[in-house]
Design a protein around this motif. Structure first.
Motif, PDB file in Angstrom:
ATOM      1  N   GLY B  52       0.797  -1.215   0.000  1.00  0.00           N
ATOM      2  CA  GLY B  52       0.000   0.000   0.000  1.00  0.00           C
ATOM      3  C   GLY B  52       0.831   1.267   0.000  1.00  0.00           C
ATOM      4  N   VAL B  53       1.623   1.456   1.057  1.00  0.00           N
ATOM      5  CA  VAL B  53       2.351   2.723   1.216  1.00  0.00           C
ATOM      6  C   VAL B  53       3.326   2.933   0.061  1.00  0.00           C
ATOM      7  N   LEU B  54       4.016   1.866  -0.345  1.00  0.00           N
ATOM      8  CA  LEU B  54       5.006   2.037  -1.408  1.00  0.00           C
ATOM      9  C   LEU B  54       4.349   2.270  -2.768  1.00  0.00           C
ATOM     10  N   SER B  55       3.048   1.988  -2.900  1.00  0.00           N
ATOM     11  CA  SER B  55       2.362   2.270  -4.162  1.00  0.00           C
ATOM     12  C   SER B  55       1.800   3.688  -4.177  1.00  0.00           C
ATOM     13  N   LEU B  56       1.889   4.390  -3.027  1.00  0.00           N
ATOM     14  CA  LEU B  56       1.214   5.685  -2.904  1.00  0.00           C
ATOM     15  C   LEU B  56       1.678   6.699  -3.936  1.00  0.00           C
ATOM     16  N   ILE B  57       3.003   6.836  -4.086  1.00  0.00           N
ATOM     17  CA  ILE B  57       3.541   7.879  -4.965  1.00  0.00           C
ATOM     18  C   ILE B  57       2.967   7.721  -6.370  1.00  0.00           C
ATOM     19  N   ILE B  58       3.097   6.529  -6.920  1.00  0.00           N
ATOM     20  CA  ILE B  58       2.655   6.336  -8.304  1.00  0.00           C
ATOM     21  C   ILE B  58       1.143   6.548  -8.428  1.00  0.00           C
ATOM     22  N   ILE B  59       0.395   6.111  -7.397  1.00  0.00           N
ATOM     23  CA  ILE B  59      -1.060   6.287  -7.431  1.00  0.00           C
ATOM     24  C   ILE B  59      -1.430   7.768  -7.383  1.00  0.00           C
ATOM     25  N   ALA B 105      -6.059  -0.032  -9.995  1.00  0.00           N
ATOM     26  CA  ALA B 105      -5.816  -1.480  -9.946  1.00  0.00           C
ATOM     27  C   ALA B 105      -4.716  -1.879 -10.919  1.00  0.00           C
ATOM     28  N   LEU B 106      -4.721  -1.283 -12.113  1.00  0.00           N
ATOM     29  CA  LEU B 106      -3.674  -1.626 -13.084  1.00  0.00           C
ATOM     30  C   LEU B 106      -2.303  -1.201 -12.549  1.00  0.00           C
ATOM     31  N   LEU B 107      -2.251  -0.010 -11.948  1.00  0.00           N
ATOM     32  CA  LEU B 107      -0.977   0.445 -11.382  1.00  0.00           C
ATOM     33  C   LEU B 107      -0.561  -0.458 -10.223  1.00  0.00           C
ATOM     34  N   PHE B 108      -1.536  -0.827  -9.408  1.00  0.00           N
ATOM     35  CA  PHE B 108      -1.264  -1.699  -8.266  1.00  0.00           C
ATOM     36  C   PHE B 108      -0.726  -3.047  -8.748  1.00  0.00           C
ATOM     37  N   ALA B 109      -1.312  -3.547  -9.859  1.00  0.00           N
ATOM     38  CA  ALA B 109      -0.865  -4.844 -10.381  1.00  0.00           C
ATOM     39  C   ALA B 109       0.592  -4.766 -10.818  1.00  0.00           C
ATOM     40  N   SER B 110       0.962  -3.664 -11.468  1.00  0.00           N
ATOM     41  CA  SER B 110       2.343  -3.623 -11.956  1.00  0.00           C
ATOM     42  C   SER B 110       3.317  -3.211 -10.864  1.00  0.00           C
ATOM     43  N   TRP B 149      -4.404 -10.339   2.483  1.00  0.00           N
ATOM     44  CA  TRP B 149      -5.312  -9.398   3.134  1.00  0.00           C
ATOM     45  C   TRP B 149      -4.790  -7.977   3.079  1.00  0.00           C
ATOM     46  N   ALA B 150      -3.466  -7.827   3.125  1.00  0.00           N
ATOM     47  CA  ALA B 150      -2.904  -6.483   3.003  1.00  0.00           C
ATOM     48  C   ALA B 150      -3.296  -5.879   1.658  1.00  0.00           C
ATOM     49  N   GLY B 151      -3.223  -6.670   0.593  1.00  0.00           N
ATOM     50  CA  GLY B 151      -3.597  -6.176  -0.730  1.00  0.00           C
ATOM     51  C   GLY B 151      -5.070  -5.837  -0.792  1.00  0.00           C
ATOM     52  N   VAL B 152      -5.894  -6.731  -0.229  1.00  0.00           N
ATOM     53  CA  VAL B 152      -7.345  -6.511  -0.283  1.00  0.00           C
ATOM     54  C   VAL B 152      -7.732  -5.255   0.494  1.00  0.00           C
ATOM     55  N   ILE B 153      -7.043  -5.007   1.628  1.00  0.00           N
ATOM     56  CA  ILE B 153      -7.371  -3.813   2.416  1.00  0.00           C
ATOM     57  C   ILE B 153      -6.828  -2.558   1.743  1.00  0.00           C
ATOM     58  N   SER B 154      -5.637  -2.647   1.165  1.00  0.00           N
ATOM     59  CA  SER B 154      -5.008  -1.454   0.590  1.00  0.00           C
ATOM     60  C   SER B 154      -5.729  -0.948  -0.650  1.00  0.00           C
ATOM     61  N   MET B 155      -6.219  -1.873  -1.460  1.00  0.00           N
ATOM     62  CA  MET B 155      -6.737  -1.506  -2.778  1.00  0.00           C
ATOM     63  C   MET B 155      -7.836  -0.443  -2.748  1.00  0.00           C
ATOM     64  N   PRO B 156      -8.889  -0.578  -1.921  1.00  0.00           N
ATOM     65  CA  PRO B 156      -9.915   0.477  -1.927  1.00  0.00           C
ATOM     66  C   PRO B 156      -9.376   1.837  -1.499  1.00  0.00           C
ATOM     67  N   PHE B 157      -8.437   1.830  -0.540  1.00  0.00           N
ATOM     68  CA  PHE B 157      -7.842   3.114  -0.129  1.00  0.00           C
ATOM     69  C   PHE B 157      -7.082   3.737  -1.291  1.00  0.00           C
ATOM     70  N   LEU B 158      -6.330   2.900  -2.004  1.00  0.00           N
ATOM     71  CA  LEU B 158      -5.564   3.428  -3.130  1.00  0.00           C
ATOM     72  C   LEU B 158      -6.502   3.974  -4.207  1.00  0.00           C
ATOM     73  N   ALA B 159      -7.589   3.223  -4.480  1.00  0.00           N
ATOM     74  CA  ALA B 159      -8.525   3.678  -5.512  1.00  0.00           C
ATOM     75  C   ALA B 159      -9.178   4.986  -5.093  1.00  0.00           C
ATOM     76  N   ALA B 160      -9.557   5.105  -3.801  1.00  0.00           N
ATOM     77  CA  ALA B 160     -10.188   6.332  -3.322  1.00  0.00           C
ATOM     78  C   ALA B 160      -9.209   7.498  -3.421  1.00  0.00           C
ATOM     79  N   LEU B 161      -7.953   7.236  -3.058  1.00  0.00           N
ATOM     80  CA  LEU B 161      -6.952   8.301  -3.150  1.00  0.00           C
ATOM     81  C   LEU B 161      -6.745   8.716  -4.600  1.00  0.00           C
ATOM     82  N   PHE B 162      -6.743   7.731  -5.490  1.00  0.00           N
ATOM     83  CA  PHE B 162      -6.593   8.046  -6.922  1.00  0.00           C
ATOM     84  C   PHE B 162      -7.734   8.936  -7.383  1.00  0.00           C
ATOM     85  N   SER B 163      -8.974   8.555  -7.053  1.00  0.00           N
ATOM     86  CA  SER B 163     -10.130   9.347  -7.482  1.00  0.00           C
ATOM     87  C   SER B 163     -10.086  10.745  -6.890  1.00  0.00           C
TER      88      SER B 163
END
Lengths: 281, 261, 155
Positions: B52-59, B105-110, B149-163
């Motif tokens: 989650g945290v390390l994906s923040l910048i790119i998101i 999600a695509l960014l998270f996947a890569s 579970w870390a991925g499942v919890i992080s994903m909605p937060f990342l998507a909300a932050l992206f939006s």
């Protein structure tokens, strides 16, 4: 040594920790082991030797319960591995240690945390107690100074010693070594060999060493099994093996290029392969 | 020749079905052994840092730029109809419904998915997973489930932050740069965006994507041949498979949510 | 990285994520959705509702006062029966009229309420009699094209 002492010693010696009886095993249709009988008594260092790919590592996997025998029984400390459920297997594994060929240390945590890992997973000891225990184990392998290093900073020999410290962290009854001598320089080789012998004697372990390093292992082992093509072809004490005149053992011990194990992998005649005698030409 | 081709097809089919079965068993095992991931939540928190945290910048950066582009393009299109005020609606709806969950999600996947696969694959190749098993520690419970579970919890937060970041980007371009009326921008957006219909559905989408991506990434890593090529191949497969899965799932979910099939 | 720093980052991440969700819920989508307990329903019948959909806003003087709850087709009168769910805070006279409007030229359709002068107020399950159907875009476009065609025709 008095007679009675001797008797007691013998009875302890008779106590087989690992017992393998008529074990047959194959990966899919490919047979790997075809009727193995092997016994390791408490307090012994037992070596399993053979050329690469003869099924030695598979034997360790059987004893560790990672694979199950197709036929025959594998008993460790009296428990038949074929009949244990997952929980029973895990219970038994807590009393086993295994040293992997390249150590298999967890690369994302320090040496200290690696050795502490089994203690933290399986005990509720206080952090100070864990610290004492870890340093004690690291001291046994001579690496207290490396406690704060990451595994990537260790040499191959050091990594294997750390892995050994981790394997004995829970004071197991049995330690298995998968090729402990492979790829080590002569000094590390001697150190590792000595460690195996010393730990076995001082901690009252039983050691099973899978190796193809004849010279180093014959110095430290009590008993040797030779495996070839899935069967045990020879067994005996180190002295008996050195004196053996069985062709396979002789070739193996003295490292001769050709013998019962041919230099050539089975192939059509070389000349035919080059097309010299081929009808296609 | 034909026989060879049919045999080839047959063996590929058998392999494929076998792999699907294995993947399904793996997924069930992860769910069954999830207790540890919650009992020792520290393990999951640690993995949330990495995925989650390390994906923040790119998101955040991508979200900002996507929003800014939406602002520009949307304005260009809307002004031909004289309805620039609808820019807020356009930016918000496209982000909240589609672009937020999907692009995040695509960014998270890569970013995170490939890292998970490589990590698990290497742990397997260097026998760390086997070593764990020999220490009577279940690697599914100790290594796989917390990452899942870390991925499942992080994903909605990342998507909300992206939006949120994207809407901010659209606001910057539309309102601050071009000069769309600020009040109209927000009020039109608010009257058009429905909480249940749009925002909640977007969140549900991102949770589903999180499940799909982390499950695929973990499985590819766990199933990778224990060699350097095996791990790198698995990493590539993770990105390709999970991206395709995200897009396909997005279609299915959109069909169910917004068309009421 | 030490455990506390890691925990701190994850904590910040979760807070930021929740803040983003709240931003989306409150600032982007109006969470002031009319809920069932604090609303009343009235029915309006239209000859043609155009592209009106359930959950479309109901506005009066441009302010959102409710949402379209459901749309049914009445097979006896061949009209569309639209149920409006209006916030209890907003009361309208009995002779209020409802019209289907479009925000912008191509925008979303909503229902506009124009208050009348009656003393009695609309109650739950009441009916709005004065309605004005949707402007059918096809007709408008037809007009436009027809006009354009005449304009551009060779003299």
């Amino acid at each position: 040594m008095t007679a009675s002492n001797n008797d007691r010693f013998d009875s302890v010696q008779d106590d087989a920790l690992v017992e393998i009886r008529d074990v047959v095993f194959g990966y899919g249709a490919r047979p790997v082991l075809q009727g193995i009988n092997l016994t390791a008594r408490r307090g012994q260092v037992v070596a399993i030797m053979g050329s690469s790919g003869c099924g030695k590592t598979t034997l360790l996997r059987l004893i560790g319960g990672q694979v199950r025998a197709t036929q025959g029984t594998v008993r460790v400390a009296g428990e038949s591995l074929g009949e244990l459920d997952a929980e029973g297997l895990y219970r038994l594994r807590r009393r086993m240690g295994m040293l992997f060929q390249f150590g298999a240390l967890f690369t994302d945590i320090t040496v200290f945390d690696n050795v502490a890992y089994p203690l933290r997973e399986h005990t509720d000891l206080a952090e100070e107690t864990i610290r004492d225990l870890v340093l004690m184990k690291l001291n046994a392998v001579g690496l207290t100074g490396a406690a704060d290093l990451m595994p990537s900073a260790l040499s191959g020999g050091m990594a294997r010693r750390v892995a050994l410290a981790r394997a004995i962290a829970l004071d197991p009854m049995l330690v298995m070594y998968d090729e402990p001598f492979a790829g080590l320089d002569p000094i590390s080789l001697g150190v590792t060999g000595n460690l195996i012998r010393r730990l076995t004697d001082t901690l009252g372990l039983t050691s099973l060493v899978v190796t193809h390093d004849v010279q180093e292992s014959l110095k430290i082992v009590d008993y040797v099994y030779f495996v070839s093509a899935g069967v045990i072809v020879a067994e005996g004490t180190a002295a008996e093996i050195l004196a053996s005149d069985l062709p396979y053992v002789h070739q193996f011990v003295h490292g001769e290029a050709d013998g019962p194990v041919p230099f050539h992998y089975q192939a059509p005649a070389y000349a035919e392969d080059l097309g010299l005698r081929s009808s296609r030409a | 020749m034909l026989r060879r081709a049919i045999e080839n097809l047959g063996s590929r089919t058998i392999d494929g079905v076998w792999r699907i079965g294995f993947a399904a068993r793996f997924f069930v095992a992860v769910l069954l052994h999830s207790g540890t991931a919650f009992r020792r939540f520290g393990l999951t928190i640690r993995e949330m840092y990495f995925s989650g945290v390390l994906s923040l910048i790119i998101i955040l950066v991508s979200g900002l730029f996507v929003g800014m582009v939406l602002g520009l393009q949307g304005y260009e299109t809307l002004q031909t109809y004289g309805s620039e005020e609808a820019l807020g609606i356009l930016v918000a709806l496209s982000l909240v419904r589609e672009l937020g969950p999907v692009v995040a999600a695509l960014l998270f996947a890569s970013r995170a998915g490939s890292a998970i696969t490589a990590e698990i694959g290497l742990m397997k190749a260097t026998e760390q997973l086997t070593a764990m098993e020999m220490m009577a520690v279940n690697p599914i419970a100790r290594v796989i489930a917390p990452r899942f579970w870390a991925g499942v919890i992080s994903m909605p937060f990342l998507a909300a932050l992206f939006s949120a970041m994207g809407i901010f980007g659209g606001y910057l371009v539309g309102v601050q740069l071009i000069g769309v009326d600020e009040g109209a921008f927000w009020s039109q957006m608010q009257s058009a965006v429905d909480f249940e219909e749009d925002i909640l559905n977007g969140i549900i989408k991102s949770v589903v994507f999180g499940v799909a991506i982390t499950a695929i990434a973990l499985f590819e890593g766990y199933d990778a041949p224990p060699t350097a090529e095996g791990v790198s191949g698995a990493t590539t497969r993770t990105v390709v498979t999970s991206s395709l899965a995200v897009l396909a799932l997005d279609f299915v979910l959109t069909a169910f949510m917004f068309r009421g099939v | 990285m030490s455990k506390t720093v890691l925990d701190l980052w994850v904590g910040l991440f979760v807070i930021a994520g929740i803040a983003a969700l709240l931003f989306l819920a409150l600032k982007v989508g109006s969470m002031t959705a009319v809920n069932v307990g604090n609303s009343y329903e009235v029915v309006a019948r239209f000859d043609n509702i155009g592209g009106l959909k359930p959950r479309a806003p109901v506005k009066s003087a441009g302010v959102v006062v409710g949402r379209v709850a459901s749309i049914q087709f009445d097979n006896e009168t061949y009209e569309a029966a639209v149920t409006l769910r209006i916030d209890k805070r907003y009361q309208f006279p009995k002779d209020t009229s409802a019209a289907i409007m479009t925000s912008g030229l191509l925008g979303e359709q909503y229902i506009g309420l124009e208050a009348g002068g009656d003393d009695k107020m609309l109650k739950d399950r009441d009916r709005i009699f004065l309605t004005q159907s949707a402007v059918v875009l096809e007709n408008l476009i037809g007009h436009l094209i027809y006009g354009k065609a005449q304009e551009g025709a060779p003299q």
